[in-house]
Design an enzyme around this catalytic site. Structure first.
Site, PDB file in Angstrom:
ATOM      1  NE  ARG A 115      -3.872   0.602   1.784  1.00 21.98           N
ATOM      2  CZ  ARG A 115      -5.200   0.764   2.322  1.00 21.98           C
ATOM      3  NH1 ARG A 115      -5.432   1.495   3.546  1.00 21.98           N
ATOM      4  NH2 ARG A 115      -6.158   0.087   1.932  1.00 21.98           N
ATOM      5  CG  HIS A 142      -8.582  -0.083  -2.788  1.00 20.59           C
ATOM      6  ND1 HIS A 142      -7.651  -1.040  -2.547  1.00 20.59           N
ATOM      7  CD2 HIS A 142      -9.292   0.353  -1.685  1.00 20.59           C
ATOM      8  CE1 HIS A 142      -7.851  -1.290  -1.200  1.00 20.59           C
ATOM      9  NE2 HIS A 142      -8.773  -0.536  -0.639  1.00 20.59           N
ATOM     10  CD  GLN A 145     -13.235  -2.045  -0.634  1.00 16.39           C
ATOM     11  OE1 GLN A 145     -12.417  -1.740   0.330  1.00 16.39           O
ATOM     12  NE2 GLN A 145     -14.361  -2.300  -0.628  1.00 16.39           N
ATOM     13  CG  ASP A 233     -13.803   6.426  -0.734  1.00 11.26           C
ATOM     14  OD1 ASP A 233     -13.839   6.375   0.305  1.00 11.26           O
ATOM     15  OD2 ASP A 233     -12.616   6.337  -1.557  1.00 11.26           O
ATOM     16  CB  CYS A 272     -14.032   1.295   0.107  1.00 11.20           C
ATOM     17  SG  CYS A 272     -13.600   3.041   0.339  1.00 11.20           S
ATOM     18  NE  ARG A 300     -10.571  -5.421   0.460  1.00 18.38           N
ATOM     19  CZ  ARG A 300      -9.566  -4.421   0.898  1.00 18.38           C
ATOM     20  NH1 ARG A 300     -10.087  -3.249   1.563  1.00 18.38           N
ATOM     21  NH2 ARG A 300      -8.246  -4.392   0.834  1.00 18.38           N
TER      22      ARG A 300
END
Ligand code: CP
Ligand code: NVA
Length: 317
Positions: A115, A142, A145, A233, A272, A300
């Site tokens: 990340r 991402h 996700q 988001d 998310c 996830r």
């Protein structure tokens, strides 16, 4: 035959590592194969401990709750081991190159997740690692996700192909992965953002070239109208410069019960997480009957098991 009926073998050294960097790198069949693995594992199918003896390195240059814990638990439940490192723990934080870090870690571990807020670093890691590299979020995308999100939508509403979904708010990393997902999984995506933080036009051009149906509007009501899911988001992402995104400009894109009522009668609300109630979404929506946000968080774990097994196993690419 079950997706997991065959034994999982070590990836032969001569094969290129199976990196998982962006959904746009894959064809639909491969993404489906990974999701099928995830669903089989979630249902309790498959061999015991298919990744016994393997180690995953989790590298974090940015904070995480879901990504860190779900990868750790996934790897352990698959029989493997995990080492978690931040840039402060590593010589990377003192100037060792990404390329050297990739070569060294490849001698110890079987897979690396990163990340970072510099996609350039992810690409350099992948170019120099001899083991699979997984994108655990960059400023640009991402994809892990999205695998969980597609799985979640389909658990609640059936096949996503042919559906219409709406993204409201910042055209950020997660929005960009939704664009990749729309094209690869064959659904329509309507994006609505203020001018100051809309998705790069090249993304829409890419989607059109790939035969996707991804459209952009400034009007959140137009985007939400009739959609089977409304997605948003945070207003400010981890990689954003302070002040890049104006809360005043984004406020009309906050997901409210009124916007949800414009969507399809059975519309889902997706996010998310982490969420900021009263900013990008009202509490009545995220804590209400539309919301599947905790299913997304749970998935996830399952979706990443599919990714890990595909990356380190012998599933066809
Ligand atoms: N959704 C997500 O990636 O959450 P974390 O930042 O907690 O990992
Ligand atoms: N867009 C958010 C996602 C967090 C999971 C960020 O990058 O901070």
């Amino acid at each position: 035959m079950s997706a997991l009926a065959q034994p999982v073998a070590v990836t032969p050294a001569a094969e290129l590592p199976r990196h998982f960097l962006d959904l746009s790198d894959f064809d639909r069949a491969t993404l489906r194969r990974i999701l099928d693995l995830a669903v089989t594992l979630k249902r309790g199918g498959g061999p015991r401990a298919p990744l016994a003896g393997r180690t995953l390195a989790l590298l974090f240059e940015k904070p995480s709750t879901r990504t860190r814990v779900s990868f750790e638990v996934a790897m352990r439940q698959l029989g493997g081991h995990v080492t978690v490192l931040t840039d402060r723990d590593m010589q990377l934080g003192r100037g060792e190159t990404i390329a050297d870090t990739a070569r060294v870690l490849s001698r110890y571990v079987d897979c690396i997740m990163l990340r970072t807020d510099r996609v350039r670093k992810l690409n350099e890691l992948a170019a120099n690692a001899t083991v699979p590299v997984i994108n655990g979020l960059t400023e640009a995308s991402h994809p892990c996700q999205l695998m969980a999100d597609i799985m979640t939508f389909e658990e609640h509403r059936g096949p996503i192909a042919g559906q219409t979904l709406a993204w409201l708010g910042d055209g950020n990393n997660v929005a960009r992965s939704w664009v990749h997902a729309a094209v690869r999984f064959g659904f329509s995506l309507r994006l609505a953002s203020p001018e100051s933080c809309q998705i790069p036009p090249e993304m829409l051009e890419w989607a059109a070239r790939e035969g996707g149906d991804v459209t952009f509007t400034r009007d959140p009501a137009e985007a939400a109208h009739g959609a089977r899911a409304v997605i948003t988001d945070c207003f400010v992402s981890m990689s954003d410069d302070p002040g890049r995104n104006s809360h005043a400009a984004l406020a009309p894109y906050r997901v409210t019960p009124r916007l949800m009522q414009l969507a399809a009668p059975d519309a889902l609300f997706m996010h998310c997480l982490p969420a900021h109630r009263g900013e990008e979404v009202e509490a009545d929506v995220i804590d209400g009957p539309w919301s599947v946000v905790f299913d997304e968080a749970e998935n996830r774990l399952h979706a990443q098991k599919g990714i890990l097994l595909w990356a380190m196993g012998d599933a066809p690419s």
